[in-house]
Write an enzyme that holds these catalytic residues in place. Structure first.
Site, PDB file in Angstrom:
ATOM      1  N   GLU A 202      -3.609   3.835  -8.756  1.00 31.63           N
ATOM      2  CA  GLU A 202      -2.217   4.158  -8.488  1.00 31.63           C
ATOM      3  C   GLU A 202      -1.326   3.110  -9.179  1.00 31.63           C
ATOM      4  OE1 GLU A 202      -1.545   5.481  -4.547  1.00 31.63           O
ATOM      5  OE2 GLU A 202       0.494   6.096  -4.999  1.00 31.63           O
TER       6      GLU A 202
ATOM      7  N   GLU B  28      -1.040  -2.248   3.594  1.00 33.43           N
ATOM      8  CA  GLU B  28      -0.309  -0.977   3.551  1.00 33.43           C
ATOM      9  C   GLU B  28      -0.158  -0.398   4.956  1.00 33.43           C
ATOM     10  OE1 GLU B  28      -2.309   2.046   1.250  1.00 33.43           O
ATOM     11  OE2 GLU B  28      -0.471   3.230   1.056  1.00 33.43           O
TER      12      GLU B  28
END
Ligand code: BGC
Length: 758
Positions: free
Chosen positions: A454, A733
């Site tokens: 990502e 996260e």
């Protein structure tokens, strides 16, 4: 007694490649209190001894020591020196130490061509190539400056010596519209006679695999290099050596290198044999896309030795560097010529203490190296980077020792400007984790994460973290560059893509664009207003507001145009209070309704635009925006705060309404009390990306400091100190990235280096 201790150039400590005289700011060291500048004096010269001035402001009355822009005509590729002195209460201090800056190609007289050692047949190839040219210098050189860049990534060498300390140059921009070039002064690398110019080029973001859709060739199918060397001789003449068809190309020992995939290097192929050099191809690329990179290049910013070498229960040999980071492993290796070694970088050990690669998804983070001799060799990767704390030596000779390995930390070079420490160790570790979350994700683009497939410039993450970042480091050049890309990627209708550079829209299917949309997500797209505004607050740089003002207005009007009768914005996919714990658990979405979060951000952005208009002197526009703001605030209150009751009963809704001061002042204490009651009832925070940054501020600004402390000091899941207690060295996260029993919250979207909650 006072002196000038530091001069900033365009708000940064160094400047190379500037195309107009930098904005000057200076800092004082003074012994007394209440020190106030009353006048200043600036000089600029082409020589460090200031004998030939090109500018002399004279003694100027003025109290400003920030944001002073001399207007002086400069030449391309020159070094200039600046010094400043100042007066207070009639006394002048001595001249500051001179600072210097190097100009870029102001004239934009580009003569080079983009040249490639690849052919269209290399489209599926992510190998490294060399581009090379011998030049002859017969006269004495006064000064030499080179402008270099690439479609792909490059390193540049003169006579075998590496030029500059940049890694992963030219960085990542919206390549189809903007490409940074680097400017180097190379006088001392050249000699009389023959000189070899050589570029080493790799695939990088330009054509290597990118995004979780795993697509390659997003910007083009052939890597290419561009260089233009200006050599000025002492007799006043100049030669320009630029890339063209006369250069030669060859494959390099980099057999494969990609951002996610790591690198494979065959040291046996280190130098192409004479017959392997071949002609090069020219690649079309618009030269007017070139723009100077002036500061904050990616560099090796630190080195971390192995803390522990361990063998996992499964028998894997693992290096633990004790810190999650972005960078790569530099290593020494022994063994016979042809011996292959292989390591994988990764973030965390699993529940049983074994190597855990799942959360990297398709990112391989693998380094493979083939020895080129029987002697000990040292290796550093070229065109990749890894997000990691650990490295697994999958194939390695038995004699591997801890000091054979060093983690080199890579990030955009930004001097630290802020720090925080207190007597509470866990909070100090949290502060450390916030700073390292920044380091791990500021690699030319503010990324969401540095490890999985990502690593994109998610606008929401950038927006949420920007004020923390501005407190910690000097972000000026970094954000200014990224905001330039945001403008380049913003649609004509004002929509801002989810990620900048936008690599998601080009690969989305028409159905995805129609139903989900790849832009216009409130709170994400508001990076267009919030990031420049926060940068202005941190630096006082009005030019940044001027540069972004149209983009800010366009984003706000995109939302205006898509409001329904009740003032609700319901455009396509909205992430809302992303990853909040009060959602249904089936998706990453929180419980706070997105029409509400959209309205909040719309008001926030509108206020920023109104204030920016005023600062820039557009008073009529400012008045119009303020009028609209008042009207929309009334409507917001009618919709969500009828009779002083907040109708959206989530922690995030309360936190946002309070932190952004959207409720009338007299009811804020009552709302804060209700928020405390909710926190008590839930037992902990349940907020996501949008609510979390507002939470402590909402409480402490409204008489509930004790509740804010309680949230901050909580050591169990969910809370900021839970990951700290779990040994985190960066921000996670998810609040429960790793659960108390050692299991993970999710295999496929679980980054341990994600700055948002910082
Ligand atoms: C990223 C985020 C981002 C989000 C939005 C994730 O994959 O890591 O942090 O903002 O997607 O959908």
């Amino acid at each position: 007694m006072f002196t000038i201790k530091k001069i900033l150039l365009d708000f940064m400590e160094e400047a190379a490649g500037v195309t107009s005289f930098p904005v000057l700011s200076w800092q004082f060291a003074a012994t007394g209190r209440n020190f106030r500048q009353s006048a200043f004096h600036i000089q600029a010269a082409e020589r460090a001894d200031f004998t030939q001035l090109i500018y002399d402001s004279g003694e100027m009355a003025g109290k400003d020591s920030n944001g002073i822009k001399p207007h002086v005509k400069l030449q391309s590729g020159r070094r200039y020196y600046v010094r400043v002195r100042a007066a207070a209460e009639g006394k002048w201090c001595t001249w500051s130490e001179p600072v210097s800056f190097l100009t870029g190609n102001i004239a934009e007289n580009w003569q080079g061509k983009f040249i490639s050692a690849e052919t269209p047949a290399d489209k599926d190839n992510s190998k490294g190539t060399y581009l090379c040219k011998e030049i002859q210098l017969d006269k004495e050189v006064e000064q030499a400056v080179i402008y270099t860049t690439a479609l792909g990534l490059y390193q540049f060498f003169i006579n075998g010596q590496r030029i500059g300390r940049e890694e992963l140059a030219p960085g990542w921009t919206a390549y189809q519209k903007r490409l940074s070039y680097q400017t180097y002064e190379v006088t001392e690398y050249l000699k009389n006679g023959r000189n070899e110019l050589r570029a080493h080029v790799g695939a990088g973001w330009y054509k290597g695999m990118l995004t979780f859709h795993h697509v390659r060739n997003l910007y083009g199918e052939q890597t290419a290099f561009f260089g233009q060397l200006h050599v000025r001789y002492t007799d006043g003449t100049e030669d320009v050596f630029a890339t063209d068809e006369s250069w030669l190309g060859a494959d390099s020992p980099v057999l494969f290198a990609e951002i996610y995939g790591g690198e494979t290097y065959d040291a046996g192929k280190a130098e192409p044999e004479a017959g392997m050099w071949h002609t090069v191809q020219c690649v079309d690329y618009p030269l007017n896309n070139l723009q100077p990179q002036t500061a904050s290049p990616i560099r090796v910013a630190g080195e971390i030795p192995v803390q522990k070498m361990l063998v996992t229960p499964k028998g894997e040999r693992v290096l633990d560097f004790g810190q999650n980071m972005s960078g790569w492993v530099k290593f020494k290796v022994r063994g016979a010529k042809g011996t292959q070694v292989k390591l994988h970088c990764f973030e965390v050990l699993d529940k049983d203490g074994n190597v855990y690669l799942e959360n990297l998804r398709e990112a391989k983070e693998t380094i493979t190296y083939i020895k080129g001799s029987d002697a000990e060799e040292v290796f550093t990767p070229h065109f990749t980077y890894q997000g990691f704390q650990y490295a697994w030596l999958e194939e390695w000779p038995d004699d591997a020792q801890a000091d054979d390995f060093t983690a080199q930390v890579l990030h955009s070079d930004m001097p630290q400007t802020g720090s925080f420490a207190c007597s509470e160790k866990l909070i100090n570790q949290l502060q450390h984790n916030i700073l390292w979350g920044l380091k791990g994700n500021f690699l030319d683009v503010p990324t969401d994460c540095p490890q999985r497939d990502e690593r994109l410039g998610w606008t929401g993450d950038a927006e949420i973290f920007s004020s923390t970042a501005n407190f910690l480091v000097n972000t000026h050049a970094f954000y200014q560059k990224w905001l330039g890309d945001l403008v380049a990627e913003q649609a004509d209708n004002g929509a801002v893509p989810h990620v900048v550079p936008d690599v998601l829209t080009p690969v989305a299917t028409p159905e995805m664009i129609e139903h989900m949309g790849m832009d216009g997500a409130s709170g994400w797209a508001d990076a267009a207003t919030i990031v420049p505004w926060n940068l202005y607050l941190a630096t006082g740089d009005i030019a940044i507001l001027r540069r972004q003002y149209d983009s800010m207005k366009k984003w706000v009007s995109f939302m205006d145009a898509r409001m329904d009768e009740q003032g609700r914005f319901t455009y396509k996919m909205q992430f809302g209070d992303w990853l909040a714990l009060d959602g249904d658990g089936k998706t990453p979405l929180g419980a706070t309704p997105t029409p509400f979060t959209c309205s909040v951000y719309h008001l926030v952005s509108l206020e920023i635009v109104a204030r920016s208009a005023k600062i820039l002197g557009y008073l009529q526009e400012a008045a119009a925006f303020n009028q609209k703001l008042e009207k929309l605030l009334r409507r917001f209150r009618a919709n969500y705060l009828p009779e002083g009751e907040l109708t959206v009963k989530t922690q995030s809704a309360y936190a946002m309404v309070l932190a952004y001061k959207l409720a009338p002042a007299d009811i804020r204490p009552k709302l804060a009390k209700e928020l405390v009651d909710m926190l008590e009832k839930d037992g902990h925070l349940v907020t996501g990306f949008m609510g979390t940054p507002c939470l402590c501020q909402a409480l402490s600004e409204n008489g509930q400091t004790a509740a804010a402390w309680k949230l901050l000091e909580r050591e169990e899941f969910p809370g900021w100190l839970y990951p700290v207690k779990q040994g985190a060295t960066t921000i996670w996260e998810h609040w429960d990235g790793k659960r108390p029993d050692g299991s993970f919250c999710s295999p496929d979207m679980n980054s341990f280096n994600h700055y948002a909650y910082g």
